[in-house]
Design a protein around this motif. Structure first.
Motif, PDB file in Angstrom:
ATOM      1  N   MET A   1       1.152  -1.227  -0.068  1.00  0.00           N
ATOM      2  CA  MET A   1      -0.069   0.000  -0.125  1.00  0.00           C
ATOM      3  C   MET A   1       0.846   1.124  -0.007  1.00  0.00           C
ATOM      4  SD  MET A   1      -3.162   0.614  -0.006  1.00  0.00           S
ATOM      5  CE  MET A   1      -4.468   1.808   0.125  1.00  0.00           C
ATOM      6  N   ASP A   2       2.028   1.291   0.583  1.00  0.00           N
ATOM      7  CA  ASP A   2       3.033   2.264   0.566  1.00  0.00           C
ATOM      8  C   ASP A   2       3.205   2.771  -0.705  1.00  0.00           C
ATOM      9  OD1 ASP A   2       2.861   2.277   3.448  1.00  0.00           O
ATOM     10  OD2 ASP A   2       4.681   1.275   3.826  1.00  0.00           O
ATOM     11  N   ARG A   3       3.577   1.788  -1.515  1.00  0.00           N
ATOM     12  CA  ARG A   3       3.923   2.109  -3.096  1.00  0.00           C
ATOM     13  C   ARG A   3       2.971   2.843  -3.707  1.00  0.00           C
ATOM     14  NH1 ARG A   3       6.837  -3.664  -4.333  1.00  0.00           N
ATOM     15  NH2 ARG A   3       8.693  -3.403  -2.784  1.00  0.00           N
ATOM     16  N   LEU A   4       1.912   2.310  -3.409  1.00  0.00           N
ATOM     17  CA  LEU A   4       0.570   3.259  -4.214  1.00  0.00           C
ATOM     18  C   LEU A   4       0.768   4.680  -3.636  1.00  0.00           C
ATOM     19  CD1 LEU A   4      -1.484   2.975  -6.272  1.00  0.00           C
ATOM     20  CD2 LEU A   4      -3.061   2.148  -4.444  1.00  0.00           C
ATOM     21  N   THR A   5       0.688   4.691  -2.583  1.00  0.00           N
ATOM     22  CA  THR A   5       0.521   6.097  -1.917  1.00  0.00           C
ATOM     23  C   THR A   5       1.692   6.956  -2.480  1.00  0.00           C
ATOM     24  OG1 THR A   5      -0.385   5.088   0.216  1.00  0.00           O
ATOM     25  CG2 THR A   5       0.617   7.224   0.260  1.00  0.00           C
ATOM     26  N   CYS A   6       2.881   6.488  -2.556  1.00  0.00           N
ATOM     27  CA  CYS A   6       4.078   6.783  -2.910  1.00  0.00           C
ATOM     28  C   CYS A   6       3.837   7.832  -4.436  1.00  0.00           C
ATOM     29  CB  CYS A   6       5.341   6.241  -2.890  1.00  0.00           C
ATOM     30  SG  CYS A   6       6.747   7.158  -3.553  1.00  0.00           S
ATOM     31  N   CYS A   7       3.280   6.673  -5.193  1.00  0.00           N
ATOM     32  CA  CYS A   7       3.157   7.217  -6.517  1.00  0.00           C
ATOM     33  C   CYS A   7       1.862   8.130  -6.554  1.00  0.00           C
ATOM     34  CB  CYS A   7       2.444   5.838  -7.326  1.00  0.00           C
ATOM     35  SG  CYS A   7       3.807   4.823  -7.676  1.00  0.00           S
ATOM     36  N   VAL A   8       0.926   8.102  -6.066  1.00  0.00           N
ATOM     37  CA  VAL A   8      -0.060   9.343  -5.924  1.00  0.00           C
ATOM     38  C   VAL A   8       0.379  10.554  -5.623  1.00  0.00           C
ATOM     39  CG1 VAL A   8      -2.293   9.724  -5.007  1.00  0.00           C
ATOM     40  CG2 VAL A   8      -1.800   7.571  -5.788  1.00  0.00           C
ATOM     41  N   GLN A   9       1.293  10.543  -4.498  1.00  0.00           N
ATOM     42  CA  GLN A   9       1.820  11.739  -3.745  1.00  0.00           C
ATOM     43  C   GLN A   9       2.787  12.561  -4.429  1.00  0.00           C
ATOM     44  OE1 GLN A   9       2.834  10.498   0.150  1.00  0.00           O
ATOM     45  NE2 GLN A   9       0.711  10.657   1.047  1.00  0.00           N
ATOM     46  N   ASP A  10       3.629  11.584  -5.481  1.00  0.00           N
ATOM     47  CA  ASP A  10       4.827  12.321  -5.955  1.00  0.00           C
ATOM     48  C   ASP A  10       4.392  12.278  -7.498  1.00  0.00           C
ATOM     49  OD1 ASP A  10       7.262  13.024  -7.204  1.00  0.00           O
ATOM     50  OD2 ASP A  10       8.433  11.644  -6.223  1.00  0.00           O
ATOM     51  N   GLY A  11       4.182  13.531  -7.841  1.00  0.00           N
ATOM     52  CA  GLY A  11       3.707  13.775  -9.432  1.00  0.00           C
ATOM     53  C   GLY A  11       4.729  13.558 -10.354  1.00  0.00           C
ATOM     54  N   ARG A  12       5.958  13.318 -10.162  1.00  0.00           N
ATOM     55  CA  ARG A  12       7.071  13.053 -11.032  1.00  0.00           C
ATOM     56  C   ARG A  12       6.658  11.621 -11.503  1.00  0.00           C
ATOM     57  NH1 ARG A  12      12.201  14.035  -7.818  1.00  0.00           N
ATOM     58  NH2 ARG A  12      10.816  13.159  -6.428  1.00  0.00           N
ATOM     59  N   LEU A  13       6.250  10.492 -10.692  1.00  0.00           N
ATOM     60  CA  LEU A  13       6.101   9.270 -11.008  1.00  0.00           C
ATOM     61  C   LEU A  13       4.881   9.118 -12.003  1.00  0.00           C
ATOM     62  CD1 LEU A  13       6.909   7.782  -7.273  1.00  0.00           C
ATOM     63  CD2 LEU A  13       8.524   8.112  -9.278  1.00  0.00           C
ATOM     64  N   LEU A  14       5.053   8.174 -12.962  1.00  0.00           N
ATOM     65  CA  LEU A  14       4.048   7.816 -13.793  1.00  0.00           C
ATOM     66  C   LEU A  14       3.511   6.397 -13.580  1.00  0.00           C
ATOM     67  CD1 LEU A  14       6.016   8.660 -17.210  1.00  0.00           C
ATOM     68  CD2 LEU A  14       4.406   9.993 -16.184  1.00  0.00           C
ATOM     69  N   LEU A  15       2.129   6.388 -13.332  1.00  0.00           N
ATOM     70  CA  LEU A  15       1.359   5.318 -13.330  1.00  0.00           C
ATOM     71  C   LEU A  15       1.311   4.322 -14.369  1.00  0.00           C
ATOM     72  CD1 LEU A  15      -1.328   6.984 -11.178  1.00  0.00           C
ATOM     73  CD2 LEU A  15       0.690   5.523 -10.321  1.00  0.00           C
ATOM     74  N   GLU A  16       2.032   4.662 -15.577  1.00  0.00           N
ATOM     75  CA  GLU A  16       1.712   3.748 -16.636  1.00  0.00           C
ATOM     76  C   GLU A  16       3.300   3.484 -17.203  1.00  0.00           C
ATOM     77  OE1 GLU A  16       2.978   6.804 -18.528  1.00  0.00           O
ATOM     78  OE2 GLU A  16       2.142   5.772 -19.946  1.00  0.00           O
ATOM     79  N   ASN A  17       3.495   2.536 -18.300  1.00  0.00           N
ATOM     80  CA  ASN A  17       4.778   2.361 -18.547  1.00  0.00           C
ATOM     81  C   ASN A  17       4.801   2.415 -20.242  1.00  0.00           C
ATOM     82  OD1 ASN A  17       3.347   0.234 -19.342  1.00  0.00           O
ATOM     83  ND2 ASN A  17       5.000  -1.254 -18.724  1.00  0.00           N
ATOM     84  N   ASN A  18       3.921   3.465 -20.770  1.00  0.00           N
ATOM     85  CA  ASN A  18       4.079   3.820 -22.242  1.00  0.00           C
ATOM     86  C   ASN A  18       5.164   3.925 -22.828  1.00  0.00           C
ATOM     87  OD1 ASN A  18       1.253   3.103 -22.344  1.00  0.00           O
ATOM     88  ND2 ASN A  18       0.606   5.205 -22.155  1.00  0.00           N
ATOM     89  N   LEU A  19       5.997   4.746 -22.065  1.00  0.00           N
ATOM     90  CA  LEU A  19       7.478   4.984 -22.504  1.00  0.00           C
ATOM     91  C   LEU A  19       8.416   3.549 -23.004  1.00  0.00           C
ATOM     92  CD1 LEU A  19       8.639   8.205 -20.407  1.00  0.00           C
ATOM     93  CD2 LEU A  19       7.674   8.006 -22.868  1.00  0.00           C
ATOM     94  N   VAL A  20       8.347   2.686 -22.015  1.00  0.00           N
ATOM     95  CA  VAL A  20       8.947   1.495 -21.956  1.00  0.00           C
ATOM     96  C   VAL A  20       8.427   0.952 -23.216  1.00  0.00           C
ATOM     97  CG1 VAL A  20       9.720  -0.523 -21.162  1.00  0.00           C
ATOM     98  CG2 VAL A  20       9.866   1.523 -19.668  1.00  0.00           C
ATOM     99  N   GLU A  21       7.016   0.527 -23.222  1.00  0.00           N
ATOM    100  CA  GLU A  21       6.426  -0.169 -24.463  1.00  0.00           C
ATOM    101  C   GLU A  21       6.764   0.499 -25.783  1.00  0.00           C
ATOM    102  OE1 GLU A  21       2.323  -0.771 -23.406  1.00  0.00           O
ATOM    103  OE2 GLU A  21       2.708  -1.500 -21.695  1.00  0.00           O
ATOM    104  N   ASN A  22       6.633   1.583 -25.889  1.00  0.00           N
ATOM    105  CA  ASN A  22       7.036   2.221 -27.078  1.00  0.00           C
ATOM    106  C   ASN A  22       8.527   1.973 -27.516  1.00  0.00           C
ATOM    107  OD1 ASN A  22       4.473   3.179 -27.566  1.00  0.00           O
ATOM    108  ND2 ASN A  22       5.050   5.182 -26.644  1.00  0.00           N
ATOM    109  N   ALA A  23       9.435   2.115 -26.614  1.00  0.00           N
ATOM    110  CA  ALA A  23      10.942   1.741 -26.840  1.00  0.00           C
ATOM    111  C   ALA A  23      11.199   0.482 -27.255  1.00  0.00           C
ATOM    112  CB  ALA A  23      11.666   2.291 -25.566  1.00  0.00           C
ATOM    113  N   ILE A  24      10.574  -0.652 -26.537  1.00  0.00           N
ATOM    114  CA  ILE A  24      10.805  -1.909 -27.113  1.00  0.00           C
ATOM    115  C   ILE A  24       9.948  -2.604 -28.435  1.00  0.00           C
ATOM    116  CG2 ILE A  24      11.381  -2.658 -24.909  1.00  0.00           C
ATOM    117  CD1 ILE A  24       8.784  -4.117 -24.375  1.00  0.00           C
ATOM    118  N   ARG A  25       8.914  -1.770 -28.728  1.00  0.00           N
ATOM    119  CA  ARG A  25       8.170  -2.055 -29.924  1.00  0.00           C
ATOM    120  C   ARG A  25       8.782  -2.701 -30.981  1.00  0.00           C
ATOM    121  NH1 ARG A  25       4.411   2.022 -30.110  1.00  0.00           N
ATOM    122  NH2 ARG A  25       3.123   0.745 -28.996  1.00  0.00           N
ATOM    123  N   GLN A  26      10.001  -2.045 -31.545  1.00  0.00           N
ATOM    124  CA  GLN A  26      10.617  -2.860 -32.660  1.00  0.00           C
ATOM    125  C   GLN A  26      11.093  -4.130 -32.407  1.00  0.00           C
ATOM    126  OE1 GLN A  26      13.830  -0.422 -33.619  1.00  0.00           O
ATOM    127  NE2 GLN A  26      14.921  -0.381 -31.577  1.00  0.00           N
TER     128      GLN A  26
END
Length: 101
Positions: A1-26
């Motif tokens: 639960m602490d990890r989820l709270t950390c993600c919600v409180q820190d606006g720099r953290l993304l809740l998705e991994n689209n950047l990684v998915e786009n990088a490995i698409r090729q």
């Protein structure tokens, strides 16, 4: 639960991994081609080069210019610290010169 709270409180953290998915698409699209590397060492070499290319892109470097630069510098390296200086995160994009045509 602490990890989820950390993600919600820190606006720099993304809740998705689209950047990684786009990088490995090729690699995902060409996955069947990678089965024919010829040898496990060939697959390791491909993975190392592709990792350097993607890291160069992530650090704002043109991959072709970056690879040209490091392949020119590798024979001049005298100590292990010299290799670290060639990693994409340690180079300035302006330090890479365009190839002469």
């Amino acid at each position: 639960m602490d990890r989820l709270t950390c993600c919600v409180q820190d606006g720099r953290l993304l809740l998705e991994n689209n950047l990684v998915e786009n990088a490995i698409r090729q690699f995902v699209l060409g996955r069947k081609n990678w089965l024919f590397s010829g040898h496990p060492k060939g697959a390791d070499a491909s993975a190392a080069i592709n990792s350097l290319i993607e890291t160069a892109k992530a650090n704002g470097l043109e991959p072709y210019l970056y690879l040209r630069y490091i392949f020119g510098q590798l024979p001049l390296i005298g100590d292990p610290e010299g290799y670290k200086k060639l990693l994409p995160q340690h180079l300035d994009p302006a330090a890479l010169s365009a190839p002469a045509c």
